[in-house]
Design a protein around this motif. Structure first.
Motif, PDB file in Angstrom:
ATOM      1  N   LEU A  89       0.829  -1.208   0.000  1.00 48.29           N
ATOM      2  CA  LEU A  89       0.000   0.000   0.000  1.00 48.29           C
ATOM      3  C   LEU A  89       0.867   1.264   0.000  1.00 48.29           C
ATOM      4  N   LEU A  90       2.055   1.184   0.633  1.00 48.40           N
ATOM      5  CA  LEU A  90       2.951   2.335   0.704  1.00 48.40           C
ATOM      6  C   LEU A  90       3.565   2.699  -0.645  1.00 48.40           C
ATOM      7  N   ALA A  91       3.490   1.778  -1.592  1.00 46.44           N
ATOM      8  CA  ALA A  91       4.155   1.981  -2.878  1.00 46.44           C
ATOM      9  C   ALA A  91       3.684   3.252  -3.583  1.00 46.44           C
ATOM     10  N   ASN A  92       2.469   3.702  -3.293  1.00 43.51           N
ATOM     11  CA  ASN A  92       1.912   4.874  -3.968  1.00 43.51           C
ATOM     12  C   ASN A  92       2.129   6.175  -3.200  1.00 43.51           C
ATOM     13  N   LEU A  93       2.879   6.120  -2.089  1.00 48.38           N
ATOM     14  CA  LEU A  93       3.104   7.308  -1.266  1.00 48.38           C
ATOM     15  C   LEU A  93       4.073   8.271  -1.974  1.00 48.38           C
TER      16      LEU A  93
END
Length: 234
Positions: A89-93
């Motif tokens: 989920l953090l990949a799009n931060l």
């Protein structure tokens, strides 16, 4: 007349203060809990804010009546699985996910000559800071992997103060979780709470957009023992 004091450091929590990855944590824990046949909602998730991975898992298992069911090796696998989901989920931060008020506050704290630290129980904190483009803004980040205790224990904020070489009693801590406020207060630091429901913070704001260095500094100065100086709270 004594000089108006300045704090030696400002130490930030990460999730909910610098960026909002709390939703990512919730989604990852919820997916894992569903796999185990346990239902959790956002209200329950409030208990997990500021709490490390092992203690969060224990809380979820206790909630589902499974605290005595799973051996340590299974729990470790569950934590790894949750972290893998979270990292996906953090990949799009991106830097666009920095919360309002944080960039100008970091700049003002640096300009005032104060040290800047991070006190996050997230083992992914370095990745998050890098994704936000903030790695070089912090003088010291406490390593969550080296800690023995989670918030509300004061260890992480004490570790951050030690890493910065500052006196906790001359430092400010900023948190959005009740456990974090308790940890800051236990170190004798000045606590700043972000959130309408927080209690026992020395200075409380509703959201990060209300953070402003002149106001924060004035409130901190007003709390210091300086009998020859009177600071009016704004």
């Amino acid at each position: 007349m004594c000089d108006q004091p300045y704090p030696q450091a400002v130490i930030f929590d990460l999730d909910g203060v610098i960026t909002d990855t709390a939703e990512f944590h919730f989604q990852a824990w919820q997916q894992l809990a569903q796999k185990l046949g346990i239902e959790i909602d956002r209200a329950f998730n409030e208990q997990l804010k500021g709490v490390n991975r092992a203690d969060s898992l224990a809380c979820i298992l206790r909630h589902g009546g499974q605290e005595q069911v799973w051996p340590p090796e299974a729990r470790q696998q569950f934590m790894t699985e949750k972290n893998d989901l979270y990292r996906q989920l953090l990949a799009n931060l991106t830097p666009a996910d920095i919360l309002p008020g944080i960039l100008p506050l970091l700049a003002a704290v640096r300009a005032a000559g104060c040290r800047i630290g991070l006190a996050s129980v997230s083992e992914n904190a370095p990745q998050v800071l890098a994704s936000l483009g903030l790695s070089d803004r912090f003088d010291f980040c406490a390593d969550a992997r080296a800690l023995s205790h989670s918030k509300p224990h004061p260890e992480i904020f004490l570790t951050a103060c030690q890493g910065l070489g500052v006196d906790p009693r001359q430092s400010i801590g900023i948190e959005d979780a009740q456990a974090g406020i308790t940890a800051i207060n236990a170190n004798g630091m000045y606590s700043v709470g972000i959130g309408a429901t927080l209690t026992e913070a020395d200075y409380r704001l509703n959201h990060t957009g209300e953070l402003a260095w002149p106001d924060l500094l004035a409130h901190w100065q007003a709390a210091q023992v300086c009998p020859d100086t009177l600071i009016t709270r704004s």
